[in-house]
Design an enzyme around this catalytic site. Sequence first.
Site, short mmCIF file in Angstrom:
data_model
loop_
_atom_site.label_atom_id
_atom_site.label_comp_id
_atom_site.label_asym_id
_atom_site.label_seq_id
_atom_site.Cartn_x
_atom_site.Cartn_y
_atom_site.Cartn_z
N HIS A 61 -36.67 33.53 5.33
CA HIS A 61 -37.49 33.70 4.03
C HIS A 61 -37.84 34.03 3.40
CE1 HIS A 61 -34.36 29.97 2.07
NE2 HIS A 61 -33.91 30.00 3.00
N GLY A 67 -40.48 41.63 2.81
CA GLY A 67 -40.97 41.92 4.09
C GLY A 67 -41.44 41.20 5.03
N GLU A 83 -44.30 32.13 -3.22
CA GLU A 83 -43.52 31.87 -2.79
C GLU A 83 -43.12 30.32 -2.49
OE1 GLU A 83 -42.79 34.88 -0.25
OE2 GLU A 83 -43.97 36.42 -1.11
N ASP A 232 -23.47 23.20 12.03
CA ASP A 232 -22.50 23.28 13.38
C ASP A 232 -22.33 21.41 13.22
OD1 ASP A 232 -21.18 22.39 16.17
OD2 ASP A 232 -22.79 24.61 16.85
#
Length: 324
Positions: A61, A67, A83, A232
């Site tokens: 993320h 970047g 963010e 999973d």
Amino acid sequence: MQTKIPFLFFLFVLPLALGDLRVGFYQSTCPQAESIVFQVVQNRFKTDPSVTAALLRLHFHDCFVRGCDASILIDPTNKKQSEKQAGPNQTVRGYEIIDEIKNALEAACPSMVSCADIIALAAKDAVALAGGPNYSVPTGRRDGLVSNIGDVNLPGPQLTVPEAFQFFRPKGFTVGEMVTLLGAHTVGVAHCSFFQERVSNGAFDPTMDSNLAANLSKICASSNSDPSVFMDQSTGFVFDNEYYKQLLLKRGIMQIDQELSVDGSSAGFVSSFARNGIGFKQSFGNAMVKLGTVEVLVGNAGEVRTNCRVFNAQKKPMNPNLLF
């Protein structure tokens, strides 16, 4: 008709330097840096193996927005959002581990090791501790000076493979590398809100195993909160290729996961990784090194934060009202 894609392993020799990044960047300025990172991550992993998924997601993320510059670590203020507050980042965690590492590094080598490098190194260590590849991470990243909520635009769980690739291609990744990086789901969980439309009201998605769909439907209906399940279903804390094996059994939890096994551009990679766990781990290590080079700041760009949660200029302002 499914296109068969040869399994290439992505076997190439990684150089010791990638652009301005290099393995051992802190050898002379903070030689104990990588061992400090490892020790903190190892201590956390011993009591909570879910840190592997948390640190991988934090790294992803961060790198996919502006970047790999640690912009995701910046705390919001009462005048400026960051963010961290964006929808896709609401469930990101692991910040306190980065803080612990940074505190230890500042005590040993003040103002030397960037928060961006800490994220990359911590993710690498967590993967290795969970049984994944122990790849080398080139370091030398600098920390960014911007963190805007509006810059966050990440691929969602309901996308098709071509739609998801539209997020990966501008970052320089191939379809095969996208399939490889999504293999991080072998140690992750998904909240019901990310897949509930596939198992709601008995109208199960036909691309999902019916028994799994029925079980997930019960789990999601059992609480008013937002339960989570392992992506999973077999070895949720172990970094292996079981995720791909389950996709071939129609046991992918999120839509994008299951799509990987049926889309002609990605199905061959899924089948190959399901057959060869060593090949997957080698490919994953290479893809993670590449992820860590996305739009990095180096040299004199950016800064090296002394507190990963705030820009250096914010630490001791003359007037708090002038922050923003």
